[in-house]
Design a protein around this motif. Sequence first.
Motif, PDB file in Angstrom:
ATOM      1  N   VAL A  70      33.583  25.471 -47.300  1.00 24.07           N
ATOM      2  CA  VAL A  70      33.850  24.672 -48.500  1.00 24.07           C
ATOM      3  C   VAL A  70      32.686  24.788 -49.478  1.00 24.07           C
ATOM      4  O   VAL A  70      32.893  24.918 -50.691  1.00 24.07           O
ATOM      5  N   ILE A  71      31.473  24.777 -48.970  1.00 22.16           N
ATOM      6  CA  ILE A  71      30.280  24.885 -49.807  1.00 22.16           C
ATOM      7  C   ILE A  71      30.293  26.215 -50.561  1.00 22.16           C
ATOM      8  O   ILE A  71      30.015  26.268 -51.763  1.00 22.16           O
ATOM      9  N   GLU A  72      30.616  27.294 -49.863  1.00 27.90           N
ATOM     10  CA  GLU A  72      30.674  28.604 -50.515  1.00 27.90           C
ATOM     11  C   GLU A  72      31.770  28.640 -51.579  1.00 27.90           C
ATOM     12  O   GLU A  72      31.585  29.224 -52.646  1.00 27.90           O
ATOM     13  N   GLU A  73      32.898  28.018 -51.289  1.00 29.16           N
ATOM     14  CA  GLU A  73      33.992  27.977 -52.264  1.00 29.16           C
ATOM     15  C   GLU A  73      33.571  27.210 -53.522  1.00 29.16           C
ATOM     16  O   GLU A  73      33.833  27.657 -54.644  1.00 29.16           O
ATOM     17  N   ILE A  74      32.921  26.098 -53.320  1.00 30.76           N
ATOM     18  CA  ILE A  74      32.458  25.302 -54.460  1.00 30.76           C
ATOM     19  C   ILE A  74      31.428  26.084 -55.261  1.00 30.76           C
ATOM     20  O   ILE A  74      31.469  26.120 -56.487  1.00 30.76           O
ATOM     21  N   PHE A  75      30.507  26.736 -54.558  1.00 25.23           N
ATOM     22  CA  PHE A  75      29.485  27.520 -55.242  1.00 25.23           C
ATOM     23  C   PHE A  75      30.118  28.615 -56.092  1.00 25.23           C
ATOM     24  O   PHE A  75      29.725  28.831 -57.247  1.00 25.23           O
TER      25      PHE A  75
END
Length: 71
Positions: free
Chosen positions: A3-8
Amino acid sequence: MSVIEEIFLEVSPLKSLDKLQLVEKILTSLNPIDKKIESIWADEAEARLDAYDKGLLSTVCAKDVFAKYQK
């Protein structure tokens, strides 16, 4: 992908100012602003500025301050 990578990936194309505003919102959510403390600091800043304007408060060059603490 996390999720963090997607948000980034989603925020990466944003302008720098927009990214900074997002970071500020995230940090504020982690450490909410205490309006009472903010008010106290604002009053203190005003008092210091007033004292400086009246010649009651001396200043020190930032270069000297940094030199003192680099030792």
